[in-house]
Design an enzyme around this catalytic site. Sequence first.
Site, PDB file in Angstrom:
ATOM      1  N   SER A   1     -58.417 -21.744 -32.263  1.00 48.65           N
ATOM      2  CA  SER A   1     -58.456 -22.097 -33.690  1.00 48.65           C
ATOM      3  C   SER A   1     -58.826 -20.896 -34.562  1.00 48.65           C
ATOM      4  CB  SER A   1     -59.525 -23.165 -33.950  1.00 48.65           C
ATOM      5  OG  SER A   1     -59.320 -24.272 -33.141  1.00 48.65           O
TER       6      SER A   1
ATOM      7  N   HIS B   1     -53.352 -24.673 -35.567  1.00 48.31           N
ATOM      8  CA  HIS B   1     -52.606 -24.265 -34.365  1.00 48.31           C
ATOM      9  C   HIS B   1     -51.121 -24.340 -34.710  1.00 48.31           C
ATOM     10  CE1 HIS B   1     -55.880 -24.475 -31.309  1.00 48.31           C
ATOM     11  NE2 HIS B   1     -56.421 -25.178 -32.279  1.00 48.31           N
TER      12      HIS B   1
ATOM     13  N   HIS C   1     -54.850 -29.934 -26.415  1.00 49.69           N
ATOM     14  CA  HIS C   1     -56.213 -30.347 -26.089  1.00 49.69           C
ATOM     15  C   HIS C   1     -56.197 -31.758 -25.493  1.00 49.69           C
ATOM     16  CE1 HIS C   1     -56.577 -27.484 -29.478  1.00 49.69           C
ATOM     17  NE2 HIS C   1     -57.674 -27.092 -28.882  1.00 49.69           N
TER      18      HIS C   1
ATOM     19  N   TYR D   1     -58.324 -34.013 -26.075  1.00 49.31           N
ATOM     20  CA  TYR D   1     -58.690 -35.023 -27.084  1.00 49.31           C
ATOM     21  C   TYR D   1     -57.500 -35.482 -27.923  1.00 49.31           C
ATOM     22  CZ  TYR D   1     -58.984 -31.017 -30.338  1.00 49.31           C
ATOM     23  OH  TYR D   1     -58.700 -29.897 -31.066  1.00 49.31           O
ATOM     24  N   GLU D   2     -56.408 -34.724 -27.898  1.00 47.39           N
ATOM     25  CA  GLU D   2     -55.206 -35.147 -28.632  1.00 47.39           C
ATOM     26  C   GLU D   2     -54.505 -36.295 -27.915  1.00 47.39           C
ATOM     27  OE1 GLU D   2     -52.846 -31.719 -30.497  1.00 47.39           O
ATOM     28  OE2 GLU D   2     -53.991 -30.715 -28.919  1.00 47.39           O
TER      29      GLU D   2
ATOM     30  N   ALA E   1     -62.584 -21.154 -30.270  1.00 48.47           N
ATOM     31  CA  ALA E   1     -63.691 -21.285 -31.205  1.00 48.47           C
ATOM     32  C   ALA E   1     -64.746 -22.126 -30.504  1.00 48.47           C
ATOM     33  CB  ALA E   1     -63.213 -21.993 -32.464  1.00 48.47           C
TER      34      ALA E   1
ATOM     35  N   MET F   1     -64.161 -27.386 -26.812  1.00 51.93           N
ATOM     36  CA  MET F   1     -63.293 -28.467 -26.319  1.00 51.93           C
ATOM     37  C   MET F   1     -61.976 -27.959 -25.721  1.00 51.93           C
ATOM     38  SD  MET F   1     -63.660 -30.929 -29.633  1.00 51.93           S
ATOM     39  CE  MET F   1     -65.216 -31.081 -30.522  1.00 51.93           C
ATOM     40  N   SER F   2     -61.980 -26.729 -25.231  1.00 55.89           N
ATOM     41  CA  SER F   2     -60.718 -26.189 -24.705  1.00 55.89           C
ATOM     42  C   SER F   2     -61.001 -25.257 -23.528  1.00 55.89           C
ATOM     43  CB  SER F   2     -59.979 -25.433 -25.821  1.00 55.89           C
ATOM     44  OG  SER F   2     -60.699 -24.274 -26.185  1.00 55.89           O
TER      45      SER F   2
ATOM     46  N   ASN G   1     -69.826 -21.575 -35.354  1.00 55.47           N
ATOM     47  CA  ASN G   1     -70.886 -22.379 -35.978  1.00 55.47           C
ATOM     48  C   ASN G   1     -72.030 -22.553 -34.984  1.00 55.47           C
ATOM     49  OD1 ASN G   1     -68.686 -24.220 -34.654  1.00 55.47           O
ATOM     50  ND2 ASN G   1     -70.579 -25.396 -34.590  1.00 55.47           N
TER      51      ASN G   1
ATOM     52  N   HIS H   1     -64.753 -28.984 -39.101  1.00 57.03           N
ATOM     53  CA  HIS H   1     -63.573 -28.226 -38.654  1.00 57.03           C
ATOM     54  C   HIS H   1     -63.225 -27.087 -39.626  1.00 57.03           C
ATOM     55  CE1 HIS H   1     -59.991 -27.495 -36.321  1.00 57.03           C
ATOM     56  NE2 HIS H   1     -59.194 -27.737 -37.333  1.00 57.03           N
TER      57      HIS H   1
END
Length: 284
Positions: A37, A68, A90, A92-93, A120, A218-219, A242, A254
Amino acid sequence: MLNQIEEAAAYISSRMVQGTDRSGENPAPQFGIILGSGLGSFADRLLDPVSIPFEAIPHFPVSTVEGHRGRIVAGRYNGLLLMVLQGRFHYYEGYSMDQVVFPLRCMLKLKVPNLIVTNAAGSVDPAYRPGDLMLIKDHIKFHGDSPLRGPNIDAFGPRFNDMSDPYTESVRTLAKETAQQLGIGLTEGVYYYMAGPSYETASEVRAIRILGANAVGMSTVPEVIAAAHGGMNVMGLSCITNMATGISGQVVGHDEVIKTGEQVTEKFIALIEGIIGKWATQPI
Ligand code: HPA
């Protein structure tokens, strides 16, 4: 599954830059690079770029996340052929782990030997700051699913694969030396994989810290597992976008993740370019 990977890889190969060798065959790219990201602009640095939208590639899933772009850019950097993924899939998608690592398996099929994977991440380490770059030393994944679950693809690697050096130690040494020479700050830490899409609770972040991680995201981990299975040399780089929930008292969003990613682009690109230059010319 292997058939689909072979068809996709054959298509990608047919679209990639012709090599300089007289045989006229497309050589394998020396590097596969997956951009996280806010870090996608590295692809703009390539010479003679060929852009292949994900949706043009047979059997490829299609990316849905803002930030993306969803394409492969193949091109040259310093005489090397690079295959860059701008965008990734991902879990989560809603994709299966097989789909998440589909592009990586195309790289394996194309015999790409080296992988740079970026993301990220949120810091669970109070000593880090947004904008810091973290070289991934190792990861923790206690999530039950795995890209290697199900029938093993013997063409890529063994049923029970070794995970003692998934982020290749000699590459990490080279990365740290390069950062020092370029005067770019680079810490080394452990990445904790969360499936998402929710950001963590403050209690989860405390637990993640106790377990020994420095950053959470998350990746990356599914791709690195598939790459380790296939025997690639791997480097993982996290951009700390962050502080994770509860570390600084700020709410994680995000927009902040994308913005910080974009702010570090310059040093991020300088570091990657420096590392690739060295990596390609010395034994790993
Ligand atoms: N948590 C999980 N994933 C992330 C974060 C975070 O704080 N920041 C960027 N990706």
